[in-house]
Design an enzyme around this catalytic site. Structure first.
Site, PDB file in Angstrom:
ATOM      1  N   HIS A   1      -1.390   1.711  -4.218  1.00 44.34           N
ATOM      2  CA  HIS A   1      -1.761   3.127  -4.055  1.00 44.34           C
ATOM      3  C   HIS A   1      -0.866   4.075  -4.849  1.00 44.34           C
ATOM      4  CE1 HIS A   1      -3.871   2.012   0.000  1.00 44.34           C
ATOM      5  NE2 HIS A   1      -4.548   1.639  -1.058  1.00 44.34           N
TER       6      HIS A   1
ATOM      7  N   GLN B   1       0.852  -1.204   0.000  1.00 45.21           N
ATOM      8  CA  GLN B   1       0.000   0.000   0.000  1.00 45.21           C
ATOM      9  C   GLN B   1       0.878   1.241   0.000  1.00 45.21           C
ATOM     10  OE1 GLN B   1      -3.413  -0.573   3.066  1.00 45.21           O
ATOM     11  NE2 GLN B   1      -1.840  -2.050   3.632  1.00 45.21           N
TER      12      GLN B   1
HETATM   13  P1  OAD Z   1      -1.473   3.030   9.066  1.00 43.98           P
HETATM   14  O1  OAD Z   1      -0.792   4.259   9.516  1.00 43.98           O
HETATM   15  O2  OAD Z   1      -2.957   2.987   9.058  1.00 43.98           O
HETATM   16  O3  OAD Z   1      -0.973   1.806   9.949  1.00 43.98           O
HETATM   17  C1  OAD Z   1       0.387   1.561  10.161  1.00 43.98           C
HETATM   18  C2  OAD Z   1       0.534   0.278  10.940  1.00 43.98           C
HETATM   19  O4  OAD Z   1       1.916   0.019  11.097  1.00 43.98           O
HETATM   20  C3  OAD Z   1      -0.082   0.322  12.361  1.00 43.98           C
HETATM   21  O5  OAD Z   1      -0.876  -0.846  12.559  1.00 43.98           O
HETATM   22  C4  OAD Z   1       1.141   0.306  13.273  1.00 43.98           C
HETATM   23  O6  OAD Z   1       0.922  -0.384  14.495  1.00 43.98           O
HETATM   24  C5  OAD Z   1       2.153  -0.440  12.415  1.00 43.98           C
HETATM   25  N1  OAD Z   1       3.556  -0.162  12.727  1.00 43.98           N
HETATM   26  C6  OAD Z   1       4.102   0.954  13.274  1.00 43.98           C
HETATM   27  N2  OAD Z   1       5.437   0.832  13.380  1.00 43.98           N
HETATM   28  C7  OAD Z   1       5.751  -0.396  12.885  1.00 43.98           C
HETATM   29  C8  OAD Z   1       6.966  -1.120  12.702  1.00 43.98           C
HETATM   30  N3  OAD Z   1       8.146  -0.581  13.072  1.00 43.98           N
HETATM   31  N4  OAD Z   1       6.907  -2.362  12.175  1.00 43.98           N
HETATM   32  C9  OAD Z   1       5.707  -2.893  11.809  1.00 43.98           C
HETATM   33  N5  OAD Z   1       4.532  -2.266  11.944  1.00 43.98           N
HETATM   34  C10 OAD Z   1       4.540  -1.032  12.469  1.00 43.98           C
HETATM   35  O7  OAD Z   1      -0.865   2.686   7.615  1.00 43.98           O
HETATM   36  P2  OAD Z   1      -1.460   1.710   6.499  1.00 43.98           P
HETATM   37  O8  OAD Z   1      -2.160   0.552   7.103  1.00 43.98           O
HETATM   38  O9  OAD Z   1      -0.372   1.461   5.534  1.00 43.98           O
HETATM   39  O10 OAD Z   1      -3.575   5.301   1.732  1.00 43.98           O
HETATM   40  O11 OAD Z   1      -2.540   2.680   5.851  1.00 43.98           O
HETATM   41  C11 OAD Z   1      -3.244   2.266   4.727  1.00 43.98           C
HETATM   42  C12 OAD Z   1      -3.485   3.427   3.809  1.00 43.98           C
HETATM   43  O12 OAD Z   1      -4.067   4.517   4.526  1.00 43.98           O
HETATM   44  C13 OAD Z   1      -2.222   4.046   3.216  1.00 43.98           C
HETATM   45  O13 OAD Z   1      -1.739   3.353   2.082  1.00 43.98           O
HETATM   46  C14 OAD Z   1      -2.697   5.420   2.856  1.00 43.98           C
HETATM   47  C15 OAD Z   1      -3.462   5.764   4.106  1.00 43.98           C
HETATM   48  O14 OAD Z   1      -4.461   6.727   3.948  1.00 43.98           O
HETATM   49  C16 OAD Z   1      -3.480   6.155   0.717  1.00 43.98           C
HETATM   50  O15 OAD Z   1      -2.702   7.100   0.732  1.00 43.98           O
HETATM   51  C17 OAD Z   1      -4.403   5.859  -0.407  1.00 43.98           C
END
Ligand code: OAD
Length: 246
Positions: free
Chosen positions: A120, A103
């Site tokens: 994305h 993503q």
């Molecule tokens: P989020 O910011 O929603 O979630 C990030 C996740 O990474 C959380 O569950 C954290 O707990 C986890 N996390 C943090 N540090 C970490 C680490 N060191 N190792 C592993 N995990 C860790 O981001 P996404 O799920 O990627 O969309 O968000 C999805 C979409 O929402 C993105 O692609 C973007 C956003 O709006 C668009 O821009 C279209």
């Protein structure tokens, strides 16, 4: 009940022939790229996605949005792939299939040596707001201006990423769905599991008989459906998960 075990997760991977991976912002956190939904450091805690990540927001203030993406390109340009990205790239050769869906728009998987399906889009790509067909992957080759104008049709140029309210590219999504449907194990790394359609891929993999392994230091929406959860960060846990058997 949620099953937490690095050992069990390693066993599932060792038995798999076809591995798929779905990554989110968390895989790049240890490279210094902020996630979106972290309550203090996340981008959406500091910036308004309606103003900065939607077509309406862009049309309301094109220079503001263009500069925000230029700032993000600078962050990514100064960052390096971390041990998680590198372990994924190194594991490709050990399986009949090892297919990566992300993503993220930061390009760090590609810089680590993977060829991800980018659901994305990509921060470095620029496209025409009018969708006239113009596309440029090198920001240094863009016309000047904030934002620049399309050399083909004169409309604004905009970042080649998916904004709120926009559909994902159909062929790209279908490719990701096919990958999720044919894997033995789906490794889900660093995503909150809140944004669809990406967040629906683990359920699809599970329905087709795959094991789903979640790697995340915090609880996520996908923990309940996971076969096993590894509670830790990507740069620490992914290399352990994918280390070759001695
Ligand atoms: P989020 O910011 O929603 O979630 C990030 C996740 O990474 C959380 O569950 C954290 O707990 C986890 N996390 C943090 N540090 C970490 C680490 N060191 N190792 C592993 N995990 C860790 O981001 P996404 O799920 O990627 O969309 O968000 C999805 C979409 O929402 C993105 O692609 C973007 C956003 O709006 C668009 O821009 C279209």
């Amino acid at each position: 009940m949620i099953s937490l075990s690095l050992h069990t997760a390693r066993d599932h991977i060792a038995q798999a022939r076809r591995v798929a991976v779905l990554t989110g912002a968390g895989i790049s956190a240890e490279s210094g790229i902020p996630t979106f939904r972290d309550t203090s450091s996340g981008l959406w805690a500091k910036f308004d996605p309606v103003k900065l990540a939607s077509e309406d927001g862009f049309r309301a203030d094109p220079p503001l949005v263009w500069r925000w993406y230029a700032w993000r390109r600078g962050l990514v340009g100064a960052a390096q792939p971390n041990a998680g990205h590198l372990a994924l790239a190194a594991a490709q050769a050990r399986f009949d299939a090892f297919e990566l869906i992300t993503q993220n728009v930061d390009g760090l998987h590609a810089r680590a040596g993977s060829a991800p399906i980018e659901l994305h889009g990509n921060l470095m790509r620029t496209v025409c707001l009018a969708r006239c067909g113009f596309m440029e992957d090198d920001p240094l080759l863009l016309p000047v201006g904030e934002p620049p104008r399309c050399p083909a049709c004169g409309d604004w140029l905009r970042p080649g990423v998916v904004w709120f309210g926009e559909m994902l590219d159909v062929a790209t999504l279908q490719q990701a769905q096919a990958v999720a449907a044919r894997c033995d194990v789906l490794l889900v790394i660093g995503t909150s599991g809140l944004v669809y359609p990406a967040a629906g891929l683990p359920a699809e993999a599970l329905r087709r008989g795959a094991k789903v392994i979640v790697v995340n230091p915090q609880a996520s929406e996908l923990d309940e459906l996971a076969t096993v959860v590894v509670r830790g960060t990507a740069a620490v846990e992914v290399p352990k998960l994918l280390a070759a058997e001695e």
